[in-house]
Enzyme design. Structure first.
Site, PDB file in Angstrom:
ATOM      1  N   ALA A  78       0.824  -1.206   0.000  1.00  0.00           N
ATOM      2  CA  ALA A  78       0.000   0.000   0.000  1.00  0.00           C
ATOM      3  C   ALA A  78       0.865   1.266   0.000  1.00  0.00           C
ATOM      4  O   ALA A  78       2.016   1.248   0.446  1.00  0.00           O
ATOM      5  CB  ALA A  78      -0.877  -0.011   1.250  1.00  0.00           C
ATOM      6  N   SER A 105      -1.560  -2.918  -5.262  1.00  0.00           N
ATOM      7  CA  SER A 105      -2.368  -3.011  -4.040  1.00  0.00           C
ATOM      8  C   SER A 105      -3.724  -2.331  -4.237  1.00  0.00           C
ATOM      9  O   SER A 105      -3.809  -1.296  -4.916  1.00  0.00           O
ATOM     10  CB  SER A 105      -1.633  -2.329  -2.884  1.00  0.00           C
ATOM     11  N   TYR A 126      -8.428  -6.390  -1.601  1.00  0.00           N
ATOM     12  CA  TYR A 126      -8.895  -6.523  -0.218  1.00  0.00           C
ATOM     13  C   TYR A 126     -10.410  -6.573  -0.254  1.00  0.00           C
ATOM     14  O   TYR A 126     -11.043  -5.894  -1.081  1.00  0.00           O
ATOM     15  CB  TYR A 126      -8.455  -5.317   0.621  1.00  0.00           C
ATOM     16  N   THR A 150      -6.397 -11.069  -0.976  1.00  0.00           N
ATOM     17  CA  THR A 150      -5.671 -11.216   0.292  1.00  0.00           C
ATOM     18  C   THR A 150      -6.652 -11.616   1.387  1.00  0.00           C
ATOM     19  O   THR A 150      -7.647 -10.913   1.620  1.00  0.00           O
ATOM     20  CB  THR A 150      -4.955  -9.904   0.647  1.00  0.00           C
ATOM     21  N   ARG A 159       0.029  -3.481  15.140  1.00  0.00           N
ATOM     22  CA  ARG A 159       1.391  -3.043  14.793  1.00  0.00           C
ATOM     23  C   ARG A 159       1.807  -1.967  15.780  1.00  0.00           C
ATOM     24  O   ARG A 159       1.405  -0.804  15.675  1.00  0.00           O
ATOM     25  CB  ARG A 159       1.419  -2.553  13.346  1.00  0.00           C
ATOM     26  N   LYS A 216      -4.027 -15.046  -1.466  1.00  0.00           N
ATOM     27  CA  LYS A 216      -2.786 -14.676  -0.758  1.00  0.00           C
ATOM     28  C   LYS A 216      -3.011 -14.657   0.741  1.00  0.00           C
ATOM     29  O   LYS A 216      -3.940 -13.981   1.218  1.00  0.00           O
ATOM     30  CB  LYS A 216      -2.333 -13.290  -1.225  1.00  0.00           C
ATOM     31  N   HIS A 240       2.052 -12.284   5.537  1.00  0.00           N
ATOM     32  CA  HIS A 240       1.935 -10.836   5.360  1.00  0.00           C
ATOM     33  C   HIS A 240       3.191 -10.130   5.892  1.00  0.00           C
ATOM     34  O   HIS A 240       3.131  -9.047   6.456  1.00  0.00           O
ATOM     35  CB  HIS A 240       0.684 -10.328   6.082  1.00  0.00           C
ATOM     36  N   ARG A 243       3.078  -9.126   9.609  1.00  0.00           N
ATOM     37  CA  ARG A 243       2.314  -7.920   9.978  1.00  0.00           C
ATOM     38  C   ARG A 243       0.908  -8.236  10.462  1.00  0.00           C
ATOM     39  O   ARG A 243       0.184  -7.325  10.875  1.00  0.00           O
ATOM     40  CB  ARG A 243       2.224  -6.977   8.766  1.00  0.00           C
ATOM     41  N   ARG A 275      14.955 -12.026   0.930  1.00  0.00           N
ATOM     42  CA  ARG A 275      15.872 -10.884   0.962  1.00  0.00           C
ATOM     43  C   ARG A 275      17.029 -11.002  -0.013  1.00  0.00           C
ATOM     44  O   ARG A 275      17.898 -10.130  -0.054  1.00  0.00           O
ATOM     45  CB  ARG A 275      16.456 -10.725   2.387  1.00  0.00           C
TER      46      ARG A 275
HETATM   47  C1  FNR Z   1       2.294  -4.931   2.748  1.00  0.00           C
HETATM   48  N1  FNR Z   1       1.601  -6.073   2.374  1.00  0.00           N
HETATM   49  C2  FNR Z   1       0.396  -5.948   1.723  1.00  0.00           C
HETATM   50  N2  FNR Z   1      -0.250  -7.062   1.280  1.00  0.00           N
HETATM   51  C3  FNR Z   1      -1.412  -6.949   0.582  1.00  0.00           C
HETATM   52  O1  FNR Z   1      -1.970  -7.977   0.185  1.00  0.00           O
HETATM   53  N3  FNR Z   1      -1.929  -5.703   0.316  1.00  0.00           N
HETATM   54  C4  FNR Z   1      -1.345  -4.561   0.730  1.00  0.00           C
HETATM   55  O2  FNR Z   1      -1.835  -3.463   0.472  1.00  0.00           O
HETATM   56  C5  FNR Z   1      -0.155  -4.676   1.485  1.00  0.00           C
HETATM   57  N4  FNR Z   1       0.471  -3.558   1.957  1.00  0.00           N
HETATM   58  C6  FNR Z   1       1.703  -3.658   2.541  1.00  0.00           C
HETATM   59  C7  FNR Z   1       2.384  -2.503   2.903  1.00  0.00           C
HETATM   60  C8  FNR Z   1       3.662  -2.592   3.438  1.00  0.00           C
HETATM   61  C9  FNR Z   1       4.387  -1.337   3.814  1.00  0.00           C
HETATM   62  C10 FNR Z   1       4.268  -3.860   3.619  1.00  0.00           C
HETATM   63  C11 FNR Z   1       5.668  -3.990   4.160  1.00  0.00           C
HETATM   64  C12 FNR Z   1       3.583  -5.001   3.286  1.00  0.00           C
HETATM   65  C13 FNR Z   1       2.213  -7.406   2.546  1.00  0.00           C
HETATM   66  C14 FNR Z   1       3.076  -7.774   1.335  1.00  0.00           C
HETATM   67  O3  FNR Z   1       2.294  -7.985   0.194  1.00  0.00           O
HETATM   68  C15 FNR Z   1       3.878  -9.058   1.561  1.00  0.00           C
HETATM   69  O4  FNR Z   1       3.019 -10.103   1.971  1.00  0.00           O
HETATM   70  C16 FNR Z   1       4.998  -8.885   2.582  1.00  0.00           C
HETATM   71  O5  FNR Z   1       5.540  -7.598   2.567  1.00  0.00           O
HETATM   72  C17 FNR Z   1       6.072  -9.890   2.259  1.00  0.00           C
HETATM   73  O6  FNR Z   1       7.065  -9.877   3.201  1.00  0.00           O
HETATM   74  P1  FNR Z   1       8.496  -9.139   3.035  1.00  0.00           P
HETATM   75  O7  FNR Z   1       9.064  -9.494   1.662  1.00  0.00           O
HETATM   76  O8  FNR Z   1       8.222  -7.698   3.188  1.00  0.00           O
HETATM   77  O9  FNR Z   1       9.239  -9.753   4.159  1.00  0.00           O
END
Ligand code: FNR
Length: 340
Positions: A78, A105, A126, A150, A159, A216, A240, A243, A275
Site C-alpha cells: 500500500a 495493491s 482486499y 488477500t 502493529r 494470498k 503478510h 504484519r 531478501r
Molecule cells: C504490505 N503487504 C500488503 N499485502 C497486501 O496484500 N496488500 C497490501 O496493500 C499490502 N500492503 C503492505 C504494505 C507494506 C508497507 C508492507 C511492508 C507489506 C504485505 C506484502 O504484500 C507481503 O506479503 C509482505 O511484505 C512480504 O514480506 P516481506 O518481503 O516484506 O518480508
C-alpha cells in the site's frame, strides 16, 4: 556501496521519516513472526550439484500463463508514495523493465489504471464492504493478468510501532482507487474492510472473475485445499511479512505442506522474508513456483534504486543457481535441502 539487496534498508532508513520507516519495517505484536521469517530462511540448507556444465543459468519461468524473466513478483504494498513522489509508477516501471509482474495493491497511492498502463500487473484485492466487484472489474478492464485476493486481513494486526508513533498518512498520500479519505490507516481498515468474509464469498467472486484468481495469505494446507476447491488458480503462502497474526510460523516453513497438498493443481507462490537471490533459490528448491518480494523493493524505491535492486536480485539468483549447479528452475526444484 550496495552489494546485496538487503543493503537498501540502511540507506532508506537514513533518508526516511522515522514513522514511515517503522510503518514499512515493522511487524505486529512482539514481531516474533517478523524475526522468524528470517531465521527460518537462514536455517534452510541446500546441497549443491557439481560439474553441471552450465555457462548461463536460465532464471525464466511461466506463471499464470505468461513467461517471466525471474520467478519473482513485486508484492502488493500500500501507499508507495510514502517512499517516493512517483511511488507505484517508479516501481512498476522497474518491474516491467526486469520482466516480472507487479502486483498493484487495492490501497495503491496511484490509480490502478495508471500503473497497469506501464507494467504487466496483477491486482491485489482486499475484501472491502460492497466494493469487491467494482474493483475487480476495473482491474480486468485495465488489463491486469490476475486478481490476488488477500485473505489474512479480516482486521489489521496490532502493529505496535505504528500505534506508538500515532502513524498517519500525509495529506498528499491516499488510496487512489477509492473515494475514501484516509489519514489513520488502522481506523480505515476497521471501517472499510469486511471482517466476516468466508469461503462462500470467495466462490461467489470466482464465478464472476474472468481472469486467474490467486489467494494470498495461506499457511495451513487445509486452507490451500479449500482455495483450490473454490476454484483458485494459485495460492500465496504468506504471513503478510509478519504484519498480521504475530506468533504464526514462518512462511518458508509452511511451504512444504502446502506444496504437498495442492502443488500439482495450482501455482504455489511464497512471500515473507525473501531478501536475496539465494532466498529465491531456497523457496524454489522447497517447492514454490515463485516468490513475491516486499520490503527490500520499498527500501530501494526510497533511494530511487529500483532498477538496480531488481538487477542485483537477478544477478544474485543467477550466481546462486550456478554455484548450486542448476541450469534452470526445474533443476532448482531437484536440489536436496534440509535444516542443520
Ligand atoms: C504490505 N503487504 C500488503 N499485502 C497486501 O496484500 N496488500 C497490501 O496493500 C499490502 N500492503 C503492505 C504494505 C507494506 C508497507 C508492507 C511492508 C507489506 C504485505 C506484502 O504484500 C507481503 O506479503 C509482505 O511484505 C512480504 O514480506 P516481506 O518481503 O516484506 O518480508
Amino acid at each position: 556501496m550496495v552489494e546485496s539487496l538487503a543493503d537498501y534498508e540502511a540507506l532508506a532508513e537514513s533518508v526516511l521519516p522515522s514513522d514511515v520507516y517503522d510503518f514499512v519495517a515493522g511487524g505486529s505484536g512482539s514481531e516474533l513472526t517478523l524475526r522468524r521469517n528470517r531465521a527460518a530462511f537462514d536455517g534452510v540448507t541446500l546441497t549443491p550439484r557439481v560439474l553441471a556444465g552450465i555457462s548461463e543459468p536460465d532464471t525464466s519461468c511461466r506463471l499464470l500463463g505468461e513467461r517471466w524473466e525471474l520467478p519473482v513478483a513485486v508484492a502488493p504494498m500500500a501507499y508507495q508514495r510514502l517512499l517516493h513522489p512517483e511511488g507505484e509508477l517508479l516501481l512498476a516501471q522497474a518491474a516491467a523493465a526486469a520482466g516480472i509482474p507487479y502486483v498493484i495493491s487495492t490501497l495503491s497511492s496511484v490509480p490502478l489504471e495508471k500503473i497497469a498502463a506501464v507494467a504487466p500487473s496483477w491486482f491485489q484485492l482486499y475484501w472491502l464492504k460492497d466494493r469487491v466487484i467494482g474493483l475487480m472489474e476495473r482491474a480486468v478492464e485495465a488489463g491486469c493478468g490476475a486478481v490476488v485476493v488477500t485473505v489474512d486481513v479480516p482486521i489489521m494486526g496490532r502493529r505496535l510501532r505504528d500505534l506508538r508513533n500515532s502513524f498517519a498518512l500525509p495529506p498528499d498520500v491516499g488510496p487512489e482507487n477509492l473515494v475514501d479519505k484516509v489519514t489513520e490507516v488502522r481506523a480505515h481498515t476497521a471501517a472499510a474492510f469486511e471482517p466476516a468474509v468466508s469461503w462462500d464469498d470467495l466462490e461467489w467472486l470466482r464465478e464472476r472473475c474472468p481472469i486467474p484468481l490467486v489467494v494470498k495469505g495461506i499457511l495451513d494446507p487445509r486452507d490451500a485445499r479449500r482455495a483450490v476447491e473454490a476454484g483458485a488458480d494459485g495460492v500465496v503462502v504468506s504471513n503478510h511479512g509478519g504484519r498480521q497474526l504475530d506468533g504464526v510460523l514462518a512462511s518458508i516453513d509452511a511451504l512444504g505442506p502446502v506444496v504437498d497438498a495442492v502443488g500439482k493443481e495450482c501455482v504455489v507462490l511464497l512471500d515473507s522474508g525473501v531478501r536475496s537471490g539465494l532466498d529465491v533459490l531456497k523457496a524454489i528448491a522447497l517447492g514454490a513456483s515463485g516468490v513475491l518480494v516486499g520490503r527490500p523493493l520499498l527500501w530501494a524505491l526510497a533511494v530511487e534504486a529500483v532498477d538496480e535492486a531488481l538487477e542485483l536480485l537477478k544477478q544474485e539468483l543467477r550466481d546462486a543457481m550456478q554455484l548450486a549447479g542448476c541450469a534452470d528452475l526445474a533443476g532448482a526444484r531437484e536440489l536436496s535441502h534440509g535444516r542443520p
